[in-house]
Enzyme design. Structure first.
Site, PDB file in Angstrom:
ATOM      1  N   ASP A 118     -12.014   7.177   3.915  1.00  0.00           N
ATOM      2  CA  ASP A 118     -10.793   6.918   4.678  1.00  0.00           C
ATOM      3  C   ASP A 118     -10.384   5.438   4.600  1.00  0.00           C
ATOM      4  OD1 ASP A 118      -8.628   7.439   6.259  1.00  0.00           O
ATOM      5  OD2 ASP A 118      -9.761   7.676   8.130  1.00  0.00           O
ATOM      6  N   ARG A 137      -7.654  -0.337   0.978  1.00  0.00           N
ATOM      7  CA  ARG A 137      -8.219  -1.559   0.394  1.00  0.00           C
ATOM      8  C   ARG A 137      -8.690  -1.319  -1.035  1.00  0.00           C
ATOM      9  NH1 ARG A 137     -12.525  -1.844   5.201  1.00  0.00           N
ATOM     10  NH2 ARG A 137     -10.805  -0.738   6.198  1.00  0.00           N
ATOM     11  N   LYS A 139       0.845  -1.202   0.000  1.00  0.00           N
ATOM     12  CA  LYS A 139       0.000   0.000   0.000  1.00  0.00           C
ATOM     13  C   LYS A 139       0.881   1.254   0.000  1.00  0.00           C
ATOM     14  CE  LYS A 139      -3.211   2.635   2.990  1.00  0.00           C
ATOM     15  NZ  LYS A 139      -4.049   2.631   4.207  1.00  0.00           N
ATOM     16  N   ASP A 158       1.734   6.148   5.567  1.00  0.00           N
ATOM     17  CA  ASP A 158       0.722   5.256   5.008  1.00  0.00           C
ATOM     18  C   ASP A 158       1.196   4.567   3.718  1.00  0.00           C
ATOM     19  OD1 ASP A 158      -1.712   4.091   5.526  1.00  0.00           O
ATOM     20  OD2 ASP A 158      -2.896   5.600   4.472  1.00  0.00           O
ATOM     21  N   LYS A 186      -9.925  12.704   8.509  1.00  0.00           N
ATOM     22  CA  LYS A 186      -9.419  12.289   9.820  1.00  0.00           C
ATOM     23  C   LYS A 186      -9.388  13.479  10.760  1.00  0.00           C
ATOM     24  CE  LYS A 186      -6.299   8.624   8.232  1.00  0.00           C
ATOM     25  NZ  LYS A 186      -6.944   7.503   8.958  1.00  0.00           N
ATOM     26  N   ASP A 221      -2.403  10.227   3.885  1.00  0.00           N
ATOM     27  CA  ASP A 221      -3.807   9.859   4.062  1.00  0.00           C
ATOM     28  C   ASP A 221      -4.505  10.876   4.946  1.00  0.00           C
ATOM     29  OD1 ASP A 221      -6.248   8.630   4.281  1.00  0.00           O
ATOM     30  OD2 ASP A 221      -5.533   6.898   5.442  1.00  0.00           O
ATOM     31  N   GLU A 275      -9.330   3.815   2.183  1.00  0.00           N
ATOM     32  CA  GLU A 275      -8.840   3.934   0.806  1.00  0.00           C
ATOM     33  C   GLU A 275      -7.801   2.870   0.448  1.00  0.00           C
ATOM     34  OE1 GLU A 275      -7.519   5.445   3.293  1.00  0.00           O
ATOM     35  OE2 GLU A 275      -5.409   5.090   2.946  1.00  0.00           O
TER      36      GLU A 275
HETATM   37  N1  BES Z   1      -4.166   4.491   6.980  1.00  0.00           N
HETATM   38  C1  BES Z   1      -5.307   4.186   7.742  1.00  0.00           C
HETATM   39  C2  BES Z   1      -5.016   3.162   8.818  1.00  0.00           C
HETATM   40  C3  BES Z   1      -4.565   3.734  10.134  1.00  0.00           C
HETATM   41  C4  BES Z   1      -5.439   4.399  10.948  1.00  0.00           C
HETATM   42  C5  BES Z   1      -3.288   3.552  10.537  1.00  0.00           C
HETATM   43  C6  BES Z   1      -5.027   4.908  12.151  1.00  0.00           C
HETATM   44  C7  BES Z   1      -2.864   4.057  11.747  1.00  0.00           C
HETATM   45  C8  BES Z   1      -3.730   4.734  12.560  1.00  0.00           C
HETATM   46  C9  BES Z   1      -6.430   3.654   6.864  1.00  0.00           C
HETATM   47  O1  BES Z   1      -6.457   4.142   5.579  1.00  0.00           O
HETATM   48  C10 BES Z   1      -7.691   4.062   7.532  1.00  0.00           C
HETATM   49  O2  BES Z   1      -7.912   5.220   7.661  1.00  0.00           O
HETATM   50  N2  BES Z   1      -8.488   3.092   7.958  1.00  0.00           N
HETATM   51  C11 BES Z   1      -9.689   3.369   8.669  1.00  0.00           C
HETATM   52  C12 BES Z   1     -10.737   2.393   8.215  1.00  0.00           C
HETATM   53  C13 BES Z   1     -12.127   2.733   8.708  1.00  0.00           C
HETATM   54  C14 BES Z   1     -12.633   3.970   8.003  1.00  0.00           C
HETATM   55  C15 BES Z   1     -13.028   1.555   8.420  1.00  0.00           C
HETATM   56  C16 BES Z   1      -9.407   3.210  10.154  1.00  0.00           C
HETATM   57  O3  BES Z   1      -8.720   2.274  10.545  1.00  0.00           O
HETATM   58  O4  BES Z   1      -9.872   4.046  10.931  1.00  0.00           O
HETATM   59 ZN    ZN Z   2      -4.634   4.764   4.788  1.00  0.00          ZN
HETATM   60 ZN    ZN Z   3      -7.491   6.015   5.426  1.00  0.00          ZN
END
Ligand code: BES
Ligand code: ZN
Ligand code: ZN
Length: 488
Positions: free
Chosen positions: A339, A343, A257, A280, A269, A262, A341
């Site tokens: 968010d 996947r 990825k 990210d 966020k 992000d 994104e």
């Molecule tokens: N890059 C983030 C994952 C992440 C979140 C890493 C917080 C470290 C700390 C990913 O793209 C993301 O934002 N995932 C969301 C998914 C949710 C919207 C289902 C998450 O984990 O909050």
């Molecule tokens: Zn991300």
């Molecule tokens: Zn994200």
């Protein structure tokens, strides 16, 4: 850092020896046997017990020609492995760096002078010598680095190859950390692609970079939907390693990825801690760093890295919650949360990897915050549709000293992924967030044997360790390399 095998200790600024908890192991002799009266005295003082990672500096003790002798605790000798060795070498480097020490030597007692432990020591020293200080203008920062490490061992010649291997691996991991450390304004998808291209040129790997037009023609609607909110254009980086004589018909794909920043997109966020989201693309960095090592270690299996790279930005053209995109596979996805994104871009990369001949796929991604809730910061979350492949990877990770833990993929979890308006939503409900994310990927990876590594809680150290700086860890590189080299 220059790595060598040497017995010339007079010239080094610091010589280190590993000593164990009293009674567990005989102490390592720093120099000719019988001259280490200093150890008995040190133990008697109570300042040193041999506890793991404990370290004491002695100045010119009797019988030692180096200026300093660093005595490092090895803990209970019976449990000593390459994980401890990597950290001990790291503790040594970080203890003396910045104190005028430029050259160090690490003495390995006969029973610990194995190729695996020697390689681990070299890795640990190089990883510990890395600092996230590229953008610090302190003119003295380079002076703090250690210039050379000598491994001191009776059978030094037998360790030469392992030591070289350790150096190659650590350099790949540090390259990954350099990439991750770059902020979002410096490392855009185009810059990441350029970095991959120049690494490939230097290492003799083939490199293809698909731009937005190429991806539009192919129909990578999920990746392009994420990218559309940013003025920085997206790319799909493809790096190819081909052995001279492949051992079989397997073809391994490494997918990473590569979200260079992000923001969350329209599902933005919160501001608190958002600056960390420059990491990210740690999965991308792991894949690219591993390819640098693979090009040099030359395993017998063909390996292709696929790195989708985008910026998940907020902008007038950003994708909205509720948007429906058509993936390269033909499946439609309702983007319920912009968010989620990672996947989306991985879905298209997985399909592309399958179409281009991958027989086995491993991806690494900072995919979910939920993985930190499930596993904390010490284990990578591992998911699979093929137990044999995951077992192989877990074994490789064990040899490489990276901790991973399998999470379930029962069919029931799929019920969390229901969309009224498209084939799939891009998020599940409140529960099992890392598992629903993995299930989403599985819909695109199947039926090819595949492992997904969620490195969101392990790719970044929020606090420094005695053996490692704060910041990017470079997790994944060593397991990828070991998987490739141990493939049968
Ligand atoms: N890059 C983030 C994952 C992440 C979140 C890493 C917080 C470290 C700390 C990913 O793209 C993301 O934002 N995932 C969301 C998914 C949710 C919207 C289902 C998450 O984990 O909050
Ligand atoms: Zn991300
Ligand atoms: Zn994200």
């Amino acid at each position: 850092m220059k790595i060598s095998i040497s017995n010339d200790l007079a010239a080094v600024d610091a010589l280190a020896v590993i000593c164990f908890e009293a009674g567990d192991q005989p102490a390592a002799d720093a120099e000719p046997a019988g001259q280490n009266g200093w150890l008995a005295e040190l133990r008697a003082s109570g300042e040193f017990t041999g506890k793991l990672y404990e370290a004491v500096t002695l100045y010119r003790p009797q019988g030692v020609s180096a200026k300093r002798l660093i005595v490092i605790g090895g803990g209970k000798g019976g449990t000593f492995s390459q994980i401890e060795m990597r950290r001990i070498a790291g503790v040594l480097v970080r203890l003396v760096r910045g104190k005028g020490v430029k050259s160090i030597a690490l003495s390995l007692d006969e029973q610990y002078a194995t190729p695996e432990l020697a390689a681990a020591a070299v890795e640990g020293a190089l990883l510990a010598n890395w600092e996230p200080d590229r953008y610090k203008s302190d003119p003295k920062k380079d002076e703090k680095r250690i210039d050379s490490l000598a491994v001191v061992a009776g059978n030094a010649a037998a360790l030469a190859k392992a030591i070289e291997r350790g150096r190659t691996i650590a350099e790949g991991q540090n390259f990954a950390r350099d990439l991750i450390n770059e902020p979002g304004n410096k490392l855009t998808p185009a810059v990441l692609a350029e970095q991959a291209r120049s690494m490939a040129a230097a290492q003799g790997l083939a490199c293809e970079i698909l731009d937005r037009d190429a991806m539009e023609t192919l129909g990578m609607g999920a990746l392009l939907g994420v990218a559309q909110g940013s003025t920085n254009p997206p790319f799909l980086i493809v790096l190819k390693y081909r052995p001279e004589k492949p051992a079989g018909s397997d073809h391994l794909a490494l997918v990473g990825k590569g979200v260079t920043f992000d923001t969350g997109g329209v599902s933005i966020k919160s501001a608190d801690g958002m600056e960390k989201m420059k990491y990210d693309m740690a999965g991308a960095a792991a894949a690219i760093g591993a390819m640098q090592v693979i090009a040099q270690l030359k395993p017998a299996i063909p390996i292709t890295a696929y790195v989708p790279t985008v910026e998940n930005a907020v902008g007038g053209n950003a994708q909205r919650p509720g948007d429906i995109v058509t993936t390269l596979s033909g499946k439609t996805v309702e983007v319920l949360n912009t968010d989620a994104e990672g996947r989306l871009i991985l879905a298209d990369a997985l399909t592309y990897a399958k179409r281009n001949g991958a027989t086995h796929i491993v991806d690494a991604a900072t995919l979910t915050g939920a993985i930190a809730i499930a596993l904390g910061h010490y284990n990578v979350g591992a998911f699979t549709n093929n137990q044999a492949l995951l077992d192989k990877l877990l074994k490789a990770a064990g040899s490489a000293g990276e901790k991973m833990w399998q999470l379930p993929m029962d069919d029931e979890y799929k019920d969390y992924l229901k969309s009224v308006f498209a084939d799939l939503p891009n998020i599940g409900g409140r529960y099992g967030g890392s598992i629903t994310a993995a299930w989403f990927l599985k819909e695109f990876a199947d039926p090819t044997p595949w492992v997904h590594l969620d490195i969101a809680s392990t790719a970044w150290l929020d606090d420094p360790k005695p053996w490692l700086a704060k910041g990017p860890s470079g997790v994944g590189v060593r397991s990828f390399v070991e998987l490739a080299c141990a493939w049968t």
